[in-house]
Scaffold this motif. Structure first.
Motif, PDB file in Angstrom:
ATOM      1  N   MET A   1       0.881  -1.032  -0.244  1.00 51.72           N
ATOM      2  CA  MET A   1       0.355   0.057   0.002  1.00 51.72           C
ATOM      3  C   MET A   1       0.954   1.033   0.207  1.00 51.72           C
ATOM      4  N   LEU A   2       0.640   2.376  -0.825  1.00 51.05           N
ATOM      5  CA  LEU A   2       1.916   3.690  -1.080  1.00 51.05           C
ATOM      6  C   LEU A   2       0.884   4.056   0.547  1.00 51.05           C
ATOM      7  N   ALA A   3       2.030   4.532   1.069  1.00 52.35           N
ATOM      8  CA  ALA A   3       1.485   5.529   2.033  1.00 52.35           C
ATOM      9  C   ALA A   3       0.648   7.166   1.405  1.00 52.35           C
ATOM     10  N   ILE A   4       1.539   7.744   0.331  1.00 48.70           N
ATOM     11  CA  ILE A   4       0.619   8.829  -0.126  1.00 48.70           C
ATOM     12  C   ILE A   4      -0.095   8.587  -1.115  1.00 48.70           C
ATOM     13  N   GLU A   5      -0.956   8.884  -1.381  1.00 45.33           N
ATOM     14  CA  GLU A   5      -1.243   9.256  -3.268  1.00 45.33           C
ATOM     15  C   GLU A   5      -2.258  10.224  -4.173  1.00 45.33           C
ATOM     16  N   VAL A   6      -1.224  10.646  -5.154  1.00 45.08           N
ATOM     17  CA  VAL A   6      -2.582  11.680  -5.259  1.00 45.08           C
ATOM     18  C   VAL A   6      -2.279  11.275  -7.156  1.00 45.08           C
ATOM     19  N   ALA A   7      -3.458  11.378  -7.347  1.00 50.64           N
ATOM     20  CA  ALA A   7      -3.590  10.960  -8.988  1.00 50.64           C
ATOM     21  C   ALA A   7      -4.617  12.590  -9.589  1.00 50.64           C
ATOM     22  N   ASP A   8      -3.920  13.246 -10.122  1.00 56.77           N
ATOM     23  CA  ASP A   8      -4.903  14.096 -11.742  1.00 56.77           C
ATOM     24  C   ASP A   8      -5.671  14.956 -10.449  1.00 56.77           C
TER      25      ASP A   8
ATOM     26  N   GLY B   1      -6.013  26.217  -8.601  1.00 59.22           N
ATOM     27  CA  GLY B   1      -4.314  26.442  -7.181  1.00 59.22           C
ATOM     28  C   GLY B   1      -3.719  25.006  -8.056  1.00 59.22           C
ATOM     29  N   ILE B   2      -4.506  23.744  -7.788  1.00 62.08           N
ATOM     30  CA  ILE B   2      -3.582  22.982  -8.842  1.00 62.08           C
ATOM     31  C   ILE B   2      -4.168  22.498  -9.565  1.00 62.08           C
ATOM     32  N   GLU B   3      -3.136  21.710 -10.560  1.00 62.28           N
ATOM     33  CA  GLU B   3      -4.278  21.056 -11.802  1.00 62.28           C
ATOM     34  C   GLU B   3      -2.964  19.869 -12.409  1.00 62.28           C
ATOM     35  N   LYS B   4      -4.062  18.856 -12.536  1.00 63.65           N
ATOM     36  CA  LYS B   4      -3.521  17.287 -12.873  1.00 63.65           C
ATOM     37  C   LYS B   4      -1.997  16.522 -11.860  1.00 63.65           C
ATOM     38  N   VAL B   5      -2.292  17.130 -10.771  1.00 64.94           N
ATOM     39  CA  VAL B   5      -1.486  16.375 -10.256  1.00 64.94           C
ATOM     40  C   VAL B   5      -1.285  15.063  -9.276  1.00 64.94           C
ATOM     41  N   THR B   6       0.361  15.311 -10.175  1.00 65.17           N
ATOM     42  CA  THR B   6       0.038  13.120 -10.056  1.00 65.17           C
ATOM     43  C   THR B   6       1.241  12.619  -9.020  1.00 65.17           C
ATOM     44  N   PHE B   7       1.393  12.268  -8.103  1.00 65.31           N
ATOM     45  CA  PHE B   7       2.910  11.382  -7.074  1.00 65.31           C
ATOM     46  C   PHE B   7       1.912  10.216  -6.216  1.00 65.31           C
ATOM     47  N   ASN B   8       2.849   9.904  -5.905  1.00 68.90           N
ATOM     48  CA  ASN B   8       3.108   8.555  -5.134  1.00 68.90           C
ATOM     49  C   ASN B   8       4.290   8.836  -3.683  1.00 68.90           C
ATOM     50  N   ILE B   9       3.972   8.084  -2.866  1.00 68.83           N
ATOM     51  CA  ILE B   9       5.462   8.448  -1.932  1.00 68.83           C
ATOM     52  C   ILE B   9       5.672   6.549  -1.044  1.00 68.83           C
ATOM     53  N   LYS B  10       5.875   6.503  -0.937  1.00 71.68           N
ATOM     54  CA  LYS B  10       6.407   4.770  -0.379  1.00 71.68           C
ATOM     55  C   LYS B  10       6.362   5.127   1.076  1.00 71.68           C
TER      56      LYS B  10
ATOM     57  N   ASN C   1      -5.432  10.195  -1.435  1.00 74.84           N
ATOM     58  CA  ASN C   1      -5.431   9.234  -0.634  1.00 74.84           C
ATOM     59  C   ASN C   1      -4.231   9.179   0.715  1.00 74.84           C
ATOM     60  N   ILE C   2      -4.494   8.693   1.736  1.00 78.28           N
ATOM     61  CA  ILE C   2      -3.077   8.594   2.543  1.00 78.28           C
ATOM     62  C   ILE C   2      -3.380   7.359   3.044  1.00 78.28           C
ATOM     63  N   GLU C   3      -2.419   6.328   3.508  1.00 78.86           N
ATOM     64  CA  GLU C   3      -2.960   4.907   4.088  1.00 78.86           C
ATOM     65  C   GLU C   3      -3.722   4.460   2.869  1.00 78.86           C
ATOM     66  N   GLY C   4      -4.295   4.728   2.308  1.00 73.73           N
ATOM     67  CA  GLY C   4      -5.581   4.375   1.840  1.00 73.73           C
ATOM     68  C   GLY C   4      -6.884   5.370   1.833  1.00 73.73           C
ATOM     69  N   HIS C   5      -7.191   5.706   2.393  1.00 74.31           N
ATOM     70  CA  HIS C   5      -7.772   6.430   2.440  1.00 74.31           C
ATOM     71  C   HIS C   5      -8.343   7.742   1.988  1.00 74.31           C
TER      72      HIS C   5
ATOM     73  N   LYS D   1       3.020   7.429  11.104  1.00 72.56           N
ATOM     74  CA  LYS D   1       4.282   6.494   9.629  1.00 72.56           C
ATOM     75  C   LYS D   1       3.912   7.241   8.557  1.00 72.56           C
ATOM     76  N   VAL D   2       3.540   8.193   8.872  1.00 68.55           N
ATOM     77  CA  VAL D   2       3.846   9.737   7.751  1.00 68.55           C
ATOM     78  C   VAL D   2       3.395  11.302   8.108  1.00 68.55           C
ATOM     79  N   LEU D   3       5.112  11.461   7.852  1.00 68.62           N
ATOM     80  CA  LEU D   3       4.773  13.036   7.493  1.00 68.62           C
ATOM     81  C   LEU D   3       4.980  14.019   6.528  1.00 68.62           C
TER      82      LEU D   3
END
Lengths: 288, 269
Positions: free
Chosen positions: A1-8, A19-28, A62-66, A149-151
């Protein structure tokens, strides 16, 4: 599971400013992600969306899938957060404030003493009397004391003196080794390059690049300065930027093939030459 | 967050509200308490002056809807002290509950408070609980101050039932005002005490006008929750118009639900 997930992720404010547009990244887990951009680029908007303070127009955070907005309580359960703008309850002491926040996070007070000692924070002082640097330290201690677990840290080093910055990055290293996922936002790449695994660059609300920090360094530009004896050569090689000519003195940034550069310089009547790595922050300025 | 941890978080937030507003609470209660004591201390003087006014003038004033007969300290208190309690208390409690919401956004503390493991709804309901507690604490303190003062002035003139009825109306009125103000502050993004001050002031003075013209336009009495304070007497403390309370209770509950729903979806930019 990804810690942080940002998609579109897309967020437009009431006044139609994007403010933001089409921002996508994730953090393990165990990864430090540097989130870089100039002021007003959209760093804080992304972070506020992650913290459930803003609702996205579209996309996913999402953070930790939520989901951070609709399931914010579970998303923030294991998150330590340092906001860019700091404000505390001025009449409370540092100790009382930290205890209050630990209760709000559902955590104990075990780490408070150690962290305050480490960051040289006086627990008996009122938060209203703290300087900017000390306020920053308090926010950092508050984020770390809940054993997250996430900072998520928005310009956490602003206001810290160099010694405290060093201590801060050492602490980040420790957290990383524990497997904490860390999002570190800044407008200064030099500052955070030492601990980041990857860097995301945001400009005008759009994520323009996500790179491994090593990749960034390997493609680092060179600053080339040379002086010729008589000739006034035309710079014909590819990869030259910001060329400045002052008499026989030439200065430019170079990100092309090194052999081509060597061959070109060798063909000139050079008096002196200097080729140095461009400061990482200057490289970053190319994206601005 | 469940069970013990949830209770710990909400309890600390609940007590924080009182701690953060203890100074303003102390001053408001102090000033209103002193005002009510001063008003009661005037009773012997007012009673004596009333005795000097000719009967025909008193009768004429009564026909104009102005009753100045105070057969006991209780009757005097219901006529005079109740107004200070209803209006002053309303102002204090509306400002108190406005501040519980406004403070976090004015000073940006919301960035830290609303990013923990408590939901917005939990935080808001805890803050509302602290405002409701303050309504009860304020009224009980005022009741205690008044009873002590009345005992000193004229212990034989005390009728406990009308006084308790008046304080019951005061608690209901203040709960309604607090709920309405709290809900409006959940809805509005800009901070400031204007609305918190305007709500009790407007409703109070509207009540005064409605009472003055109640014989000609009786329905106006339903439009302000202050009505019972103009109608209560020592002889018939429960013979007042409760419809205004019911109307305002419906309005307050509807506003509260709306405010809560909007607040849950609001951007904290």
């Amino acid at each position: 599971m990804l810690a942080i997930e940002v998609a579109d992720a897309k967020k437009t404010y009431d006044n139609k400013i994007v403010g933001i547009e089409k921002v996508t990244f994730n953090i393990k887990y165990g990864e430090v992600f540097g989130y870089i951009g100039p002021n007003g680029a959209g760093k804080s908007t992304t972070i506020r969306a992650l913290m459930g303070l803003l609702r996205l127009d579209s996309g996913l955070v999402n953070i930790e899938g939520h989901d951070c907005f609709t399931d914010g309580v579970n998303a923030r359960e294991n998150v330590g957060y340092v906001p860019s703008e700091l404000s505390f309850y001025n009449s409370m002491t540092v100790r009382k404030y930290l205890e209050f926040m630990m209760k709000q996070k559902g955590r104990g007070f075990e780490r408070i003493d150690d962290l305050c000692t480490y960051f040289e924070l006086n627990q008996n002082r009122k938060t209203g009397e703290l300087s900017l640097g000390n306020k920053k330290k308090l926010a950092i201690v508050c984020a770390l004391a809940c054993s997250p677990k996430v900072l998520i840290m928005d310009e956490a080093t602003t206001g810290l003196d160099p010694i405290m910055q060093q201590k801060f990055f050492e602490q980040i290293e420790k957290e990383k080794k524990k497997g904490t996922a860390i999002l570190l936002s800044s407008h200064n790449l030099n500052e955070i390059q030492r601990c980041c695994d990857r860097v995301g660059i945001i400009k005008n609300g759009t994520l323009v690049a996500v790179k491994e920090i090593g990749e960034f360094k390997s493609k680092l530009m060179k600053r080339v300065t040379f002086e010729t004896k008589y000739s006034h050569p035309e710079i014909t090689i590819d990869g030259v930027e910001n060329l400045k000519v002052d008499g026989n003195r030439y200065e430019f940034n170079y990100h092309g093939d090194m052999k081509a550069l060597n061959d070109f310089i060798a063909s000139l009547d050079i008096v002196n030459v200097s080729i140095v790595d461009v400061d990482l922050n200057e490289e970053f300025m190319r994206w601005y | 967050m469940q069970g013990e941890r949830f209770r710990r978080a909400t309890n600390s937030l609940y007590s924080l509200e009182f701690k953060l507003q203890r100074k303003s609470t102390f001053w408001w209660i102090g000033v209103l308490g002193v005002l009510m004591i001063l008003e009661l201390l005037l009773y012997p003087l007012v009673d004596m002056l009333m005795g000097t006014i000719p009967e025909d003038i008193l009768e004429e004033m009564e026909q104009m809807g102005m009753s100045f007969e105070f057969p006991s300290v209780t009757a005097y208190f219901l006529m005079q002290g109740a107004q200070v309690l209803a209006l002053g208390g309303g102002l204090f409690l509306c400002c108190y509950c406005a501040n519980t919401i406004m403070r976090d956004f004015r000073g940006k503390q919301s960035e830290l408070l609303y990013t923990n493991a408590l939901s917005r709804q939990d935080i808001v309901l805890t803050k509302f609980a602290s405002a409701v507690t303050m309504v009860v604490v304020f009224n009980v303190l005022m009741l205690a101050i008044e009873l002590v003062c009345m005992c000193i002035i004229d212990i034989n003139g005390i009728s406990i039932v009308p006084i308790l009825a008046m304080f019951l109306y005061s608690i209901i009125l203040h709960l309604l005002l607090v709920t309405i103000t709290f809900s409006i502050y959940l809805l509005k993004k800009k901070s400031g005490y204007g609305i918190a001050i305007a709500i009790p002031l407007l409703l109070y003075f509207f009540g005064a006008i409605a009472y003055a013209v109640s014989l000609d336009v009786p329905f106006l009495m339903y439009l302000t929750p202050y009505t019972p304070f103009y109608e209560i007497t020592a002889e018939a403390p429960f013979d007042v118009n409760f419809y205004s309370f019911i109307i305002y209770a419906v309005v307050a509950i509807a506003l509260f639900v709306w405010g809560l729903l909007k607040f849950k979806k609001r951007d904290f930019a």
